[in-house]
Design a protein around this motif. Structure first.
Motif, PDB file in Angstrom:
ATOM      1  N   ASN A  58       0.805  -1.217   0.000  1.00 52.39           N
ATOM      2  CA  ASN A  58       0.000   0.000   0.000  1.00 52.39           C
ATOM      3  C   ASN A  58       0.842   1.273   0.000  1.00 52.39           C
ATOM      4  O   ASN A  58       1.857   1.360   0.686  1.00 52.39           O
ATOM      5  CB  ASN A  58      -0.915   0.032   1.238  1.00 52.39           C
ATOM      6  N   ASP A  59       0.383   2.259  -0.748  1.00 47.97           N
ATOM      7  CA  ASP A  59       0.923   3.613  -0.692  1.00 47.97           C
ATOM      8  C   ASP A  59      -0.125   4.474   0.005  1.00 47.97           C
ATOM      9  O   ASP A  59      -1.175   4.771  -0.557  1.00 47.97           O
ATOM     10  CB  ASP A  59       1.204   4.138  -2.099  1.00 47.97           C
ATOM     11  N   ALA A  64       3.759   5.581   8.058  1.00 48.39           N
ATOM     12  CA  ALA A  64       3.010   6.464   7.162  1.00 48.39           C
ATOM     13  C   ALA A  64       2.344   7.617   7.900  1.00 48.39           C
ATOM     14  O   ALA A  64       2.287   8.744   7.388  1.00 48.39           O
ATOM     15  CB  ALA A  64       1.968   5.661   6.394  1.00 48.39           C
ATOM     16  N   GLU A 114      -0.061   7.571   0.887  1.00 46.51           N
ATOM     17  CA  GLU A 114       0.082   9.017   0.690  1.00 46.51           C
ATOM     18  C   GLU A 114      -1.266   9.691   0.417  1.00 46.51           C
ATOM     19  O   GLU A 114      -1.532  10.793   0.912  1.00 46.51           O
ATOM     20  CB  GLU A 114       1.047   9.279  -0.479  1.00 46.51           C
TER      21      GLU A 114
END
Length: 457
Positions: free
Chosen positions: A368-369, A397, A371
């Protein structure tokens, strides 16, 4: 006519089904009905109710192993979408030029029904169910299948529906070659399951666009004009089908769009205009406006009356585990969004909740990103409660974006922690962004345990 030429694949001989879940057992039953010599093989243990079905049909099967020498004698193989292309057995089958196809591809040979096929990274289940309920409410003889409901193959064997609404995943599309959708829908495309696509988003986009392969000028292609990855895919993939885009950012002649006063407008050729206020929709949030636009376009193509469409779109109740209202306890609202197994789904969930949030996040991370969640977490999330075995990526994150991130040891522990962290008027939101199989059997099991823990508070 059937959506695949009935001469493309072998119509007799040895058919092997890999995987004895809902789709596999349904395939086996249909294949036997059509005269194949059927054998079912599952590397895991087969659920008892599926064994009963296979025994009743006198279909041979094995569990806990794949007997390769027997499987490699197949004339045709139908495999579970969960088995990846790079599995050694699949590689061996393809090396021998044995066709390996999906259940949807196999069953489509044997039905003349209209096939409405819906894919997308998010919103598939909601749009599929809304479309199904809308068509059923309008009196259509309609079946529901694919990733949802009973096996498509089993329904083709035993039912005579005029139209099917099929929820289609990219894993299914990867094993579909000759299949043709009468109505193909791509809701959106965001990075997901990249471990199956060499970690290249363009490979995942190409998989989704297999939905429009083989379409003709008599078919329809419905897609989101506002979605960047879909726009990229459109440059590489072309179809003769009529394009019906939906958008919240501009006006279109044919398709669906949103006016400045928040009216949904739907226009298709040779039909009257459909108009509905977004505030009249039963499903809230920007993402559900898109879902309703897609379902509304399908309904117009199927010649539903505007009044029947409005009745369904204003009364539809969402599916379990997708922004499902669980309870309000001590002034705190609890929402089960366990079906949110990727980051984009969580974005939609956060966007649709207006109160401060205690977010329950985590599980098996698929690369997963996070952002895209950062601004929403900063502005809306009071605290994050991590679920699952390894939450290192979540801490990394969001450590600068929310006041508190805590780990939990079980779902019951996580719900109790969330209830202590939440203040009156807050929402505790289970929207994990991750797969579930570190602690749970599947996302349904995760959601059910969340609901049970909430009701114990």
């Amino acid at each position: 006519m059937a959506n695949i030429s009935s001469t493309y694949y072998p119509q007799s001989g040895k058919l092997i089904v890999l995987g004895a879940g809902e789709s596999g057992v349904g395939t086996a039953i249909l294949a036997k009905q059509k005269g194949f010599d059927v054998f079912v093989s599952d590397m895991g243990m087969i659920a008892s109710h599926y064994k009963v079905q296979l025994d009743e049909e006198q279909i041979a099967y094995e569990e806990g192993t794949h007997t390769e020498e027997r499987i490699l004698l197949a004339d045709l193989v139908v495999k579970s979408p969960g088995i990846p292309e790079h599995a050694p057995l699949v590689i061996a089958l393809k090396a021998k030029h044995i066709p390996v196809i999906a259940e949807i591809e196999f069953a489509a040979q044997y039905t003349d029904a209209k096939l409405i096929c819906i894919t997308g990274s998010n919103g598939k289940s909601t749009t599929t169910m809304l479309t199904y309920e809308m068509l059923k409410h309008a009196g259509k003889h309609v079946g529901l299948a694919g990733n949802i409901g009973k096996s498509f193959a089993l329904q083709v064997a035993r039912e005579q529906f005029d139209v099917y609404v099929l929820e289609i995943s990219s894993f299914m599309l990867d094993d579909m070659y000759q299949f043709r959708a009468d109505i193909a829908v791509i809701l959106n495309i965001t990075a997901d399951h990249l471990d199956r696509y060499d970690y290249k988003v363009e490979n995942y986009v190409d998989s989704k666009f297999r939905m429009i392969q083989n379409q003709t000028k008599d078919d329809y292609f419905i897609y989101c004009l506002d979605d960047p990855q879909t726009a990229t895919g459109l440059k590489r993939h072309h179809t003769a089908a009529m394009h019906l885009p939906f958008t919240q950012e501009q006006k279109v002649e044919f398709g669906a769009y949103l006016t400045s006063i928040k009216d949904i407008i739907i226009n298709i050729p040779n039909s009257d205009t459909f108009t509905m206020r977004t505030e009249e929709l039963s499903l809230t949030g920007k993402h559900n406006v898109y879902n309703n636009m897609a379902s509304g376009l399908i309904a117009k193509v199927q010649e539903l009356r505007n009044q029947a469409m409005k009745e369904s779109m204003s009364s539809y109740v969402n599916i379990a585990h997708r922004l499902e209202q669980v309870a309000c306890i001590g002034g705190v609202n609890y929402i089960n969004d366990s079906k949110a197994t990727n980051v984009n789904s969580v974005w939609y969930a956060l966007e649709s909740v207006s109160t401060p949030i205690v977010l329950m996040l985590g599980g098996v991370d698929k690369g997963n990103d996070y952002e895209m969640l950062r601004d929403l977490v900063k502005n809306k999330v009071r605290a994050i409660v991590c679920i699952g075995k390894d939450n290192t990526a979540i801490h990394a994150a969001f450590e600068d974006d929310t006041e508190l991130i805590v780990n939990s040891s079980s779902m019951k522990d996580a719900v109790q922690l969330a209830s202590h962290l939440a203040q009156k008027g807050d929402t505790v939101l289970l929207s994990p962004a991750c797969a579930s199989f570190d602690w749970f059997k599947n996302y349904e099991d995760r959601g059910d345990k969340f609901k049970a823990a909430v009701m114990e508070l």
